[in-house]
Write a protein that holds these residues in place. Structure first.
Motif, PDB file in Angstrom:
ATOM      1  N   UNK A 285      11.145  -5.696  -1.587  1.00  0.00           N
ATOM      2  CA  UNK A 285       9.921  -4.894  -1.545  1.00  0.00           C
ATOM      3  C   UNK A 285       8.818  -5.617  -0.780  1.00  0.00           C
ATOM      4  N   UNK A 286       8.713  -6.927  -0.967  1.00  0.00           N
ATOM      5  CA  UNK A 286       7.702  -7.699  -0.247  1.00  0.00           C
ATOM      6  C   UNK A 286       8.002  -7.740   1.249  1.00  0.00           C
TER       7      UNK A 286
ATOM      8  N   UNK B 226       3.468   5.634  -0.482  1.00  0.00           N
ATOM      9  CA  UNK B 226       4.187   6.465  -1.451  1.00  0.00           C
ATOM     10  C   UNK B 226       5.530   5.853  -1.839  1.00  0.00           C
ATOM     11  N   UNK B 227       6.135   5.077  -0.932  1.00  0.00           N
ATOM     12  CA  UNK B 227       7.423   4.455  -1.267  1.00  0.00           C
ATOM     13  C   UNK B 227       7.284   3.448  -2.400  1.00  0.00           C
ATOM     14  N   UNK B 228       6.097   2.860  -2.545  1.00  0.00           N
ATOM     15  CA  UNK B 228       5.838   1.971  -3.684  1.00  0.00           C
ATOM     16  C   UNK B 228       5.383   2.764  -4.906  1.00  0.00           C
ATOM     17  N   UNK B 229       4.563   3.787  -4.679  1.00  0.00           N
ATOM     18  CA  UNK B 229       3.933   4.492  -5.798  1.00  0.00           C
ATOM     19  C   UNK B 229       4.929   5.273  -6.643  1.00  0.00           C
TER      20      UNK B 229
ATOM     21  N   UNK C 230      12.996 -16.011  -5.089  1.00  0.00           N
ATOM     22  CA  UNK C 230      12.541 -14.798  -4.418  1.00  0.00           C
ATOM     23  C   UNK C 230      11.775 -15.102  -3.146  1.00  0.00           C
ATOM     24  N   UNK C 231      10.930 -16.140  -3.181  1.00  0.00           N
ATOM     25  CA  UNK C 231      10.186 -16.527  -1.980  1.00  0.00           C
ATOM     26  C   UNK C 231      11.114 -17.101  -0.917  1.00  0.00           C
ATOM     27  N   UNK C 232      12.163 -17.807  -1.349  1.00  0.00           N
ATOM     28  CA  UNK C 232      13.173 -18.294  -0.389  1.00  0.00           C
ATOM     29  C   UNK C 232      13.833 -17.103   0.308  1.00  0.00           C
ATOM     30  N   UNK C 233      14.118 -16.042  -0.458  1.00  0.00           N
ATOM     31  CA  UNK C 233      14.706 -14.842   0.127  1.00  0.00           C
ATOM     32  C   UNK C 233      13.751 -14.201   1.125  1.00  0.00           C
TER      33      UNK C 233
END
Length: 340
Positions: A246-247, A144-147, A178-181
């Motif tokens: 988020x990831x 739900x946190x994503x939805x 972003x992937x580095x993060x």
């Protein structure tokens, strides 16, 4: 195959087949990592797998973008992709499978049963696992946190390329950042953050995510130019921050579920977990389209985009209202789970 409207369905079928194979592989790898993690310290293997996934995405984006810019031939990139998949397939076939559960009899009995009996047994085990409160409530919270957060990433992409006239390569490189993060956050979690109780950690991450979404206002209002930061630099450094957070938010829940998952249910539970996240992302996208239509966002005008970002940021704070679904005292250093 020419890129025309007539061949669009064929392209879509090819993409669906590729994603189907990738989904099966992801679920199996999650199940294998979960099985082996029972013989290791909590969260170590999941963190390494998360780092490997982010590092692979980082190298893939860099190499794919470089090849595409140098050659302008997508066929070369797809050929290299196919060769890498072929090598992975050869290594998988040549590797002897020695799962911890392979020494018992439950797996061999399961294989000897009919396919329908196996499916019924796995579905029954999955329902039994999901009905447990200590599994159901964290699953409900992360999904739900994503939805509930409407996604405006497509609108932001159009704003950056059409209104700000930014080159698409800058936006592509922002994904690399972003992937580095993600890699950095995973290393930080593995060394320090895993000692923090899960509810407190998730609360902090969710608030950071809301502020990261809100930071898009700096670009939309061009505050960065007032501070002497060019649009290209700001997009490169901060555009993918919210997506990276988020990831990363999925990692603690993956570790939690792997520690709570009943033996023999690893594949089913993580397939359900992944499917739930994908369904949440679809709902988020639908809500994003609805929000854009509601406030009048279109390719011709972005005057209401600041309002959309503000509403998106406020929606990111909504999951804090049912944060009690997340175990209070569980940490990745131990397996203390307080029942709700």
């Amino acid at each position: 195959m020419p890129v025309t409207g007539d061949t669009f369905p064929t392209h879509m079928i090819c993409i669906l087949i590729g994603n189907l194979g990738a989904s099966v592989t992801e679920v199996v790898s999650d199940a294998v990592v979960t099985e082996f993690s029972r013989t290791q310290r909590t969260g170590v293997l999941q963190s390494y797998a998360f780092i490997g996934l982010a590092a692979g995405a980082l190298l893939g984006n860099l190499s794919g973008g470089y090849v595409l810019l140098r050659t302008q031939e997508p066929k070369i990139m797809f050929t290299a992709f196919s060769v890498l998949l072929g090598l992975q397939l050869a290594l998988s076939i040549g590797t002897k499978e020695t799962l911890p559960s392979s020494h018992g009899n439950s797996r061999s009995l399961l294989v000897k049963s009919s396919l329908w009996a196996n499916l019924r047994k796995q579905f029954s085990n999955l329902m039994t696992a999901v009905r447990e409160e200590r599994i159901f409530y964290p699953l409900a919270w992360i999904m739900t946190s994503f939805a509930v957060v409407p996604v405006l990433s497509g609108t932001m992409f159009c704003f950056q390329t059409q209104h700000l006239k930014l080159d698409s390569s800058i936006i592509g490189l922002s994904k690399v950042m972003g992937q580095v993060m993600v890699v950095s956050l995973t290393v930080l979690y593995n060394r320090y953050l895993k000692r923090i109780p899960l509810r407190r950690l998730v609360c902090g991450v969710q608030i950071m995510y809301a502020f990261a979404v809100l930071s898009e206002l700096i670009l939309v209002k061009q505050v960065n130019l007032m501070l002497g930061i060019p649009n290209e630099v700001y997009v490169l450094c901060f555009s993918a921050l919210a997506e990276a957070i988020a990831q990363f938010k999925v990692l603690p829940f993956s570790i939690l579920l792997s520690s709570l998952c009943p033996p023999g249910c690893e594949g089913s539970l993580f397939a359900f977990f992944t499917s739930g996240l994908v369904f949440s992302a679809i709902l988020s996208g639908v809500f994003g389209v609805g929000l854009s239509a509601l406030i009048g966002l279109s390719s011709g005008g972005y005057s209401s985009l600041p309002l959309g970002i503000l509403l998106q940021s406020l929606a990111a704070l909504l999951p804090l209202a049912w944060l009690s679904f997340v175990p209070e005292n569980w940490t990745a250093d131990g397996k203390i789970v307080k029942q709700r």
